[in-house]
Design an enzyme around this catalytic site. Sequence first.
Site: not given
Length: 332
Positions: A279, A314
């Site tokens: 991210k 994840r």
Amino acid sequence: MTAYYRPLVQHGEVRPEGAVTLAGQKLWFTHVERLSRTEAACIIPAAQVPGDVLDRLTRPRAAVSGVAMDCPQIMGILNATPDSFSDGGVHNSVEAAQAAARDMVSQDASILDIGGESTRPGATFVPEDEEIARTKPLVRTIRSATDALISIDTRKAAVAKAAWKAGAGLINDVSGFTFDPDLAPFCAQVGAPVCVMHMQGDPGSMQDDPTYDNVLLDVYDFLHGQIGFLEDLGMSRDQIVIDPGIGFGKTEKHNLILLQNLSLFHGLGCPILLGVSRKGFIGQIGKEPRKDARAPGSIAVGLAGLAQGVQILRVHDVAETAQALRLWAAVR
């Protein structure tokens, strides 16, 4: 005054006197930080936590569609999209997706999360027919190729229904069941395990100017409310996974506050999923502009989450994460 209780998590060979187990894992705590919106935080012994809260903090989590929650699990990301922020276009064909799924399972992913709509910042809406066309064949094909738990990453009831019939075993809704009013009742009807994520706004606008009164407690209260909503539909808390939604309508500061206080969310009595892989804040803090070169930073944040009792990571980089996890477990 509403109080919130954040366990001060410990681990090691010697369990301190008076320590209690965190969520049935090999982690424990003797004290918690009590938080509120109106009073200063304070540290109190675990014995002073209200009984119902202490029960939610300590009781073992039920398996999710056969996947145990008493040890860390890896969820591999498999996006059948042309525009996902990191792996868009990589798995567009059934053959490529099937090969990727087999690789992830061989690398120790126990869950595969299949998505057909990008939820990156600024992403546009995908019609449900198109999303079904992207995901349903992959779910069916991957179901025939592996025994791993398949998660469908969608906020639309029609997509979830198609994937469920094709062999999915978990419904992962980034909107936290606020987008499609038909999705939660469907999950309750068929008994589907779900993941409830927090997102402020929608993918197209969520990063425009995210603001909170108190990001940690606001996210907690949202998840608490959605768990209650699902329970009112007849779902058991044992069917629910929660995700604080790192990067979804949050600034870098918001993300860090949530990551520093992840253990608070054990008070909801559900397994915690952490999705930080590649991210933007990892690129910013780690000084790595290339999304596919952010595995080291992603793993560092993931392991910090595991130290606070997160049950599911994840990730895009399954093999690297699995290797780090094995070493992390060995040294502990």
